[in-house]
Design an enzyme around this catalytic site. Structure first.
Site, short mmCIF file in Angstrom:
data_model
loop_
_atom_site.label_atom_id
_atom_site.label_comp_id
_atom_site.label_asym_id
_atom_site.label_seq_id
_atom_site.Cartn_x
_atom_site.Cartn_y
_atom_site.Cartn_z
N HIS A 188 65.87 91.26 9.54
CA HIS A 188 66.49 90.80 10.79
C HIS A 188 66.82 89.32 10.69
O HIS A 188 66.04 88.53 10.14
CB HIS A 188 65.56 91.05 11.98
CG HIS A 188 65.54 92.48 12.40
ND1 HIS A 188 66.65 93.10 12.91
CD2 HIS A 188 64.57 93.43 12.36
CE1 HIS A 188 66.35 94.36 13.19
NE2 HIS A 188 65.10 94.58 12.86
N LYS B 166 63.90 92.72 26.33
CA LYS B 166 65.20 92.26 26.81
C LYS B 166 65.60 93.00 28.08
O LYS B 166 66.21 92.42 28.99
CB LYS B 166 66.25 92.48 25.72
CG LYS B 166 67.67 92.10 26.11
CD LYS B 166 68.58 92.14 24.89
CE LYS B 166 70.03 91.95 25.29
NZ LYS B 166 70.66 93.22 25.74
#
Length: 933
Positions: free
Chosen positions: A155, A594
């Site tokens: 990532h 999120k």
């Protein structure tokens, strides 16, 4: 024992992970940072003139005066700089953080080494606790099943290039060697010059193969050194109390997503997965070959002096028939040294295996190896022979280290997981069922229940859906790509062995049909098969684990029901039985944060684990939880040992899998001593949780009170967070206030920052969780790491839960949450964030910032009620001091970033030096903040 997670886990205890803990080590660390900073200053002056060094110092001085005198002077100064000078200025501060981080890693390693030397290492302590408190009958079972699997991903939060990291590791080597002062300074200055003349900004975005080579460096180092050392330490600590690891146990194995993670990355194709497997395979074989070369020198045991086992003699005879050229070459030298001769045969088979990987030729039994099991059998033959002939201590030397390495990395380096979005599977099946034309309702029009019924019946049957000779005319390119992935898995297993790739992770798995879809497609490639029986007596074979990933708070809430539905299907239950009655489930921290905010994300994951534990027990299945944690608190980060200890009771059952991502990889694993310590901490925590935390450590009534309070906290926190993310101005505020749009220019990863199909319109739904966290962190608002908790705690106090919250400080889950948020709040700075907002954001969006500041005040006030002292990190003054020192170098980068962002957004095509200056500030702030994504 007073909590449900770990001993003495209070919310007023702050982890010291990430920095040194003692005053003496802190002083030594500061001395090394001063030395490196001085050398950097000399390099800047030598290569850019004394005026540049004076500019650096002037900027530092002006920044220190900003709180009292305002930012007018610093803004005026930066406004006068040409882009080239701004870039050099940014490099100076960014390079400081690279050097300071390296020094911190080194001194953490030295401090931890002293702890181990004093017999206070994590494995020593956990073994003592197990002997004192664990059921002796359960110890052997737990040790035989013990498996920790750190899984490395690519990532894009690692902002440093390998070219820079390698030179930083060289600096660590010089500092650690204790050379005479002048000699050390000369070598260090040379390395600082090299770093200064090495471009830290990648010239282009890395490919997946670049990422594979990068991550394989860490996997290689772990497989050669750190993993064998950790397992040796575990062996020693167990032997100290009369215990031992059962034969065949695999306490540590390595995993990887690079090359297999297809979700949202169109660059990962089946062909590319095969290429990355070749890279890993060559590395894995090279490790074992080099270890064998050392072993052949060590095992000089002669049959003139001691006997050998019949199994070893028979093994040598088989080798002679399969590899006559090896016998002819070595028999004269090693005729009476059977272990050396056996090592020569093994080395030849390894070389043949490597050649087969490269050339793609078929496996030749006896001449090469198909997977690590065959290789390990050869090592075990030597081990047993030595132990049967007065060679126990010899067997515990180099041979044991080779066996430990082989168990962990095999001949494939790491087990690769494939991940794909569930929609692709249903699209492929729609094409197959449409071709047959036998469904009353087309597959694409079926609801979840209808698809589940069709797929359950299909999985129980034994026909093939796919015409294997000719796919032309069926579906589109997506269909072919999906089926090619399953064929790719079969090819990998036939080439490298089943352990090389046996996990298939399903993104957005929300219903039983999402799981059965993968099972049916896996059957088409021969990875699973129902072999007989019916009802509860169904029998199956399977070489793949099917793993649903729960990414959102909504998915986490239904996780228990989904697992129950999966295991209630007789055919799927048979597949799980074929995999040892183990079902892996992945918990995603990033998207749940999120979507719902930190507090609700953490609580949803905690309660989901309880559901999964209970459902798995009902079906007689063992659970392997895969924690998809990032580096930042907003993506599940924080001290790994404390996170494991904070899991619900009974959840950890000797096995655990956890992602290691981004900059966390270099921080934890770049230095061998740190890598060893990190693995020991996690392994110890898994053992502790497995044997000492299978039942609740508090009464049911107490846990019920805590759960009620957490429900109130979570609901109020989510309400506050939802109001923020649903504010109509937030998307524009986020885009304007943060450098999120500019992050893609940093070329930190192969994966796009937005989801497929996302257009140019600002949309938080399209934005991935990683740039969401990265962007907020750059501005020092760090919203994902704390927002909502304050409102949640306040609501619980208002609802009469104050006494309960005080009790909850003894609850490991709650203590871990508060500790991580306290750390994030200590790094949050609304004064600095205000510079971004005032200079970059439309005044009409100021309301968003006011909401953020108000919640920040509430959260800081509520957290301070639960922690010692009158300021954040009051319980850890050394860490507080470290962060304060860093601030003097971070703030100049923030001012420079605000300036360069403003200039960059004035033009369509910015000056290359201006672009470079901006990216250097991103790089430097990332290094200064440490856990950024």
């Amino acid at each position: 024992m007073s909590d449900t997670g770990q001993r003495s886990a209070r919310a007023d205890r702050v982890s010291t992970e990430g920095t040194v803990a003692s005053e003496s080590e802190h002083s030594a660390l500061r001395a090394d940072i001063r030395l490196l900073s001085t050398l950097l200053g000399r390099t800047v002056a030598a290569q850019h003139g004394d005026d540049m060094l004076e500019l650096v110092e002037k900027v530092r001085r002006l920044v220190r005066e900003v709180p009292e005198r305002g930012d007018t002077e610093i803004r005026d100064l930066l406004g006068e700089l040409d882009p080239g000078t701004a870039a050099v200025l940014g490099r100076a501060f960014a390079t400081y953080f690279h050097l300071a981080n390296l020094a911190e890693q080194l001194h953490r390693a030295e401090e931890r080494a002293a702890v181990h030397a004093d017999g206070r290492g994590p494995l020593h302590e956990v073994v003592d606790r197990l002997v004192a408190d664990a059921d002796p009958n359960e110890l052997d079972t737990a040790l035989s099943r013990l498996e920790l699997k750190p899984t490395f991903t690519a990532h894009p939060t690692e902002a440093q290039r390998q070219s820079v990291l390698g030179k930083l590791r060289a600096i660590a080597d010089v500092l650690a060697r204790g050379l005479p002062e002048e000699q050390a300074e000369v070598r260090l200055h040379r390395l600082v010059d090299l770093i200064w003349q090495t471009d830290e900004i990648r010239p282009e975005r890395p490919t997946v193969l670049d990422e594979a080579r990068s991550v394989s460096y860490y996997l290689d180092q772990l497989g050669r050194r750190s993993v064998p050392e950790v397992l040796s330490e575990l062996d020693e600590q167990l032997a100290r109390v009369g215990l031992h690891l059962p034969e065949g146990s695999r306490p540590l194995v390595l995993g990887c997503w690079v090359g297999g993670d297809r979700d949202g990355n169109p660059n990962v194709t089946a062909e590319l997965t095969l290429e990355t497997m070749r890279i890993y395979g060559e590395r894995g074989v090279r490790i074992q070959s080099e270890l064998l070369e050392d072993l052949v020198q060590e095992l000089s045991v002669s049959t003139r002096l001691v006997g050998v086992s019949e199994d070893l003699r028979r093994s040598l005879a088989r080798d002679r028939r399969a590899l006559p050229e090896v016998y002819d070459r070595f028999v004269r030298l090693n005729a009476e040294e059977p272990y050396r001769l056996k090592c020569s045969y093994i080395h030849a088979r390894l070389e043949n295996t490597r050649r087969r990987y490269v050339e793609g030729t078929p496996h030749q039994p006896g001449r090469d190896y198909l997977g690590a099991d065959e290789y390990l059998r050869d090592l075990v033959v030597m081990d047993r022979s030595l132990r049967a002939h007065q060679g126990e201590r010899i067997a515990d030397g180099g041979l044991r280290d080779v066996m430990r390495s082989a168990n962990a990395v095999g001949l494939h380096l790491a087990s690769v997981d494939v991940r794909e979005h569930t929609n692709f599977h249903h699209t492929a099946l729609q094409s197959l069922f449409d071709r047959l034309g036998e469904l009353d309702t087309p597959y694409g029009e079926l609801d979840h229940a209808g698809r589940t019924e069709v797929l359950s019946k299909e999985l129980a049957g034994r026909r093939a859906l796919t015409p294997r000779r000719n796919w032309e005319g069926i579906g589109d390119d997506s269909f072919k790509e999906t089926l090619e992935v399953f064929d790719c898995i079969r090819t990998v297993q036939e080439t490298y062995g089943e352990e090389a790739l046996h996990t298939y992770v399903i993104s957005m798995a929300q219903n039983v049909d999402d799981i059965l879809a993968v099972a049916v497609l896996a059957r088409e490639a021969g990875l699973v098969e129902i072999t007989g029986g019916e009802g509860d007596a169904v029998e199956a074979v399977a070489s793949i684990d099917i793993v649903p990933l729960f990414e959102t708070a909504t998915e986490l809430k239904i996780s228990g029901d989904l697992l129950d539905g999966m295991l209630s299907d007789p055919s799927y239950r048979a597949l799980v039985a074929a995999r040892g009655d183990v079902q892996e489930m992945m918990l995603g921290y990033s998207d749940s944060n999120k979507g719902a905010g930190l507090t609700t994300s953490q609580w949803s994951i905690h309660t989901a684990q309880r559901q999964l534990r209970d459902v798995a027990a009902k079906h007689g299945v063992r659970l392997r939880l895969f924690h998809g944690r990032g580096g930042s608190v907003g993506r599940g980060g924080g001290p790994a040992g404390e996170a494991i200890a904070a899991q619900p009771h009974g959840v950890v059952d000797a096995v655990m899998k956890v992602t290691e991502q981004g900059e966390v990889i270099s921080d934890k694993y770049s230095l061998p001593a740190l890598a060893k310590d990190n693995l020991e901490i996690m392994l110890s925590a898994v053992l502790d949780a497995t044997l000492l935390h299978q039942t609740s450590r508090v009464e049911a009534a107490t846990l019920k009170r805590w759960d009620e309070a957490m429900d109130v906290i979570s609901d109020a926190a989510q309400d506050a967070y939802t109001k923020l993310i649903e504010h109509e101005g937030l998307p524009d505020f986020f885009t304007q206030a943060t450098p999120v749009d500019e992050l893609s220019m940093l070329n930190v990863g192969s994966r796009p920052g937005k989801r497929p199909g996302a257009g140019g319109q600002t949309s938080l739904a399209d934005l991935r969780a990683i740039p969401w966290v990265f962007g907020w962190t750059q501005t020092r608002m760090i919203v994902p790491g704390w927002f909502g908790l304050g409102s949640g705690l306040k609501a619980a106090h208002d609802a009469g839960y104050s006494e309960v919250i005080d009790e909850m400080r003894d609850w490991a889950f709650f203590a871990n949450l508060i500790s991580n948020v306290e750390m994030t709040l200590a790094k949050t700075d609304m004064r600095i964030a205000g510079f971004y907002v005032s200079e970059l954001v439309d005044p009409e969006l100021q309301e968003v910032f006011e909401i953020i500041k108000a919640e920040h005040r509430t959260t800081e006030r509520e957290v301070l009620k639960l922690t010692p002292g009158d300021e954040l990190l009051g319980g850890n003054p050394l860490l507080r001091r470290t962060l304060d020192i860093r601030e003097g170098y971070l703030e100049p980068l923030h001012h420079l970033q605000v300036h360069t962002l403003a200039e960059r957004r004035k033009v369509d095509e910015p000056d290359p030096d201006l672009q470079r200056a901006l990216l250097l500030t991103v790089n430097g702030i990332s290094a200064g903040m440490r856990n950024t994504g």
